[in-house]
Scaffold this active site. Sequence first.
Site, short mmCIF file in Angstrom:
data_model
loop_
_atom_site.label_atom_id
_atom_site.label_comp_id
_atom_site.label_asym_id
_atom_site.label_seq_id
_atom_site.Cartn_x
_atom_site.Cartn_y
_atom_site.Cartn_z
CG ASP A 61 -1.90 1.19 1.22
OD1 ASP A 61 -2.51 1.09 0.00
OD2 ASP A 61 -1.66 2.36 2.39
CB THR A 94 -1.72 5.40 -2.47
OG1 THR A 94 -1.35 4.33 -2.31
CG2 THR A 94 -2.76 6.33 -1.24
CB THR A 95 0.99 3.16 -5.69
OG1 THR A 95 1.15 3.05 -4.61
CG2 THR A 95 2.28 2.69 -6.86
CG ASP A 386 -6.56 0.91 0.57
OD1 ASP A 386 -6.81 1.55 1.67
OD2 ASP A 386 -5.39 0.93 -0.11
P1 ADP Z 1 -2.70 2.17 -6.55
O1 ADP Z 1 -2.27 2.37 -4.64
O2 ADP Z 1 -2.28 3.49 -7.15
O3 ADP Z 1 -4.52 2.00 -6.59
P2 ADP Z 1 -2.02 0.02 -7.10
O4 ADP Z 1 -1.05 -1.49 -6.73
O5 ADP Z 1 -3.13 -0.72 -6.72
O6 ADP Z 1 -2.15 0.62 -7.33
O7 ADP Z 1 -2.51 -0.50 -8.14
C1 ADP Z 1 -3.94 0.30 -9.34
C2 ADP Z 1 -3.97 -0.05 -10.53
O8 ADP Z 1 -3.47 -1.28 -10.95
C3 ADP Z 1 -4.77 0.56 -11.29
O9 ADP Z 1 -4.33 1.82 -12.59
C4 ADP Z 1 -5.83 -0.39 -11.57
O10 ADP Z 1 -6.57 -0.60 -12.52
C5 ADP Z 1 -4.83 -1.33 -11.82
N1 ADP Z 1 -5.60 -2.99 -11.77
C6 ADP Z 1 -5.59 -3.39 -11.12
N2 ADP Z 1 -5.84 -4.50 -11.15
C7 ADP Z 1 -5.62 -5.23 -12.63
C8 ADP Z 1 -5.67 -5.99 -13.40
N3 ADP Z 1 -6.17 -6.96 -13.03
N4 ADP Z 1 -4.85 -5.81 -14.57
C9 ADP Z 1 -4.77 -4.77 -14.20
N5 ADP Z 1 -4.28 -3.38 -14.13
C10 ADP Z 1 -4.68 -3.62 -13.15
#
Ligand code: ADP
Length: 519
Positions: A61, A94-95, A386
């Site tokens: 996270d 957040t990332t 989240d």
């Molecule tokens: P953040 O802290 O920004 O939420 P995450 O590590 O949760 O970072 O990554 C979020 C990103 O991953 C978003 O752009 C979301 O659309 C993407 N995402 C989630 N599931 C998938 C998936 N199955 N394939 C590709 N991208 C995905």
Amino acid sequence: MGGQPLFILSEDSQRTQGRDAQSSNIMAGKAVAEAVRTTLGPRGMDKMLVGSGGDVVITNDGATILDEMDIEHPAAQMIVEVAESQEDEVGDGTTTAAVIAGNLLAEAEDLLEQDVHATTIVEGYHEAARIALEAVEEQVLDVDVDDDLLEQVAASSMTGKGTGGLTPERLAETVVEAIRHVETDDDVERENVAVHTQVGASSSATELVPGIVLDEEPAHDEMPSEVEDADIAVLDVELGVRTGEVDAEYSIDSIDQLNAALDAEEQELRGYAETIADSGVDVLFTTDDVDDRVASFLAKEGILTFEDLGNTDARKIASATGARRVGALDDLAEDDFGHADRIRTERFGDDELAFVEGGAAAEAVTVFVRGGTDHVVDELERAIEDALHVVATALDSGEVVPGAGATEIGIADKVRSEAAGIEGRKQLAVNAFADALDVVPRTLAANTGQDPIDALVDLRADHESGGRAGLVTDGEEVTIGDPVEYGVVDPADVKREAVESATEAATMIVRIDDVIAAE
Ligand code: ADP
Ligand code: MG
């Protein structure tokens, strides 16, 4: 004052000015974004953060990582705040926000090197952010926000998090069920969903409790461990011998007198238990002590009693069961009672928990998180928090957009095409903003072992021919495809907030050209 130097700062303060100040701030900001880059997306890696006291946090996270990193540099701290505000406002992304902010800084650095003035960059970024927000609007899917969609939003926010082998789909169902439970006609009462973690079982034992879970154990071993259809009283009363405000002392000369005194005491204590039993209550919570002898009387009466409750717990029980808190035993009356379908206690290793389920005002629900170790339950808890937040966000606004980098590509496209109509050097900044947004699909590609440039070319080609492709991870496969078909969707507000908070931080940092630090 001929020739005399004039000091306005203390000798110990340090001052950096002009390009040096800009460069070092930008570098610090970029470094922070860089630190979380590899955690982005479904194949993002985790970080292990070891505190100075040896405590360990393992997480994916962004907000947690930056918070635990104990960052001191003031410009770097601004990027941490981007992640924090993202977490507070929308609960996810957040990332993404930190990485975009970092790239806005990297692009600004290039522009500064080409002698584009900081003010021009700031103006260009603000203009681009405005276009970007319009672009988000255009990406909003024309679909009903039903349970299926909400489960997809929840699952998308949890992919890549260490969910302890538990499929995000199962968890997503639990999360959506919880949010649906606290949905009212006009909003979502997110605060009525609690998350309680308990180490011990595998994460698949994670379940939704229709009520609240408390770290409490009965005041006496022989009390019932389960009461159905329970009338509940919440007291702020001590059930023991009154120690009194005055220091009374009385002397006892004979055994008879001693016995009489003890009897009187016993009588008083028994009196409490009788008052309580007569009131007809089944389960008693009090924020004060219960004397062992009173507890024993209450146990004989079959009244499940919990003592020494914290004020927060007492308030939770009262609001969840509809009980009114009572400050004096004599005032205890039936209309102060709350109600629950069932109250039970259960032992988990060394911990005993009380479950207060259903009943008159059973508005609260608890996601009861299980997992093999502290690290697993902690990360699961963060993922669930989240997911609860994004589902509430999506339900509130009713707006979701394609995930997997598709929306960022779409935004960048629009910003680029509008940049063409912007005069002068500002156009460079607007274009740079679009380039900075590409970092999301590029990073998703890099984190799945793909070539970022190839992926970007393919994604853009698809968008140019009217598609909305993203870089979708589906099990072992990574495909360029329509994220919506794969159920990868994010709340529109997560993207809006990311654009806004990243722009704000980056422009604030770029505008600084003088750093004066006291010793
Ligand atoms: P953040 O802290 O920004 O939420 P995450 O590590 O949760 O970072 O990554 C979020 C990103 O991953 C978003 O752009 C979301 O659309 C993407 N995402 C989630 N599931 C998938 C998936 N199955 N394939 C590709 N991208 C995905
Ligand atoms: Mg996320």
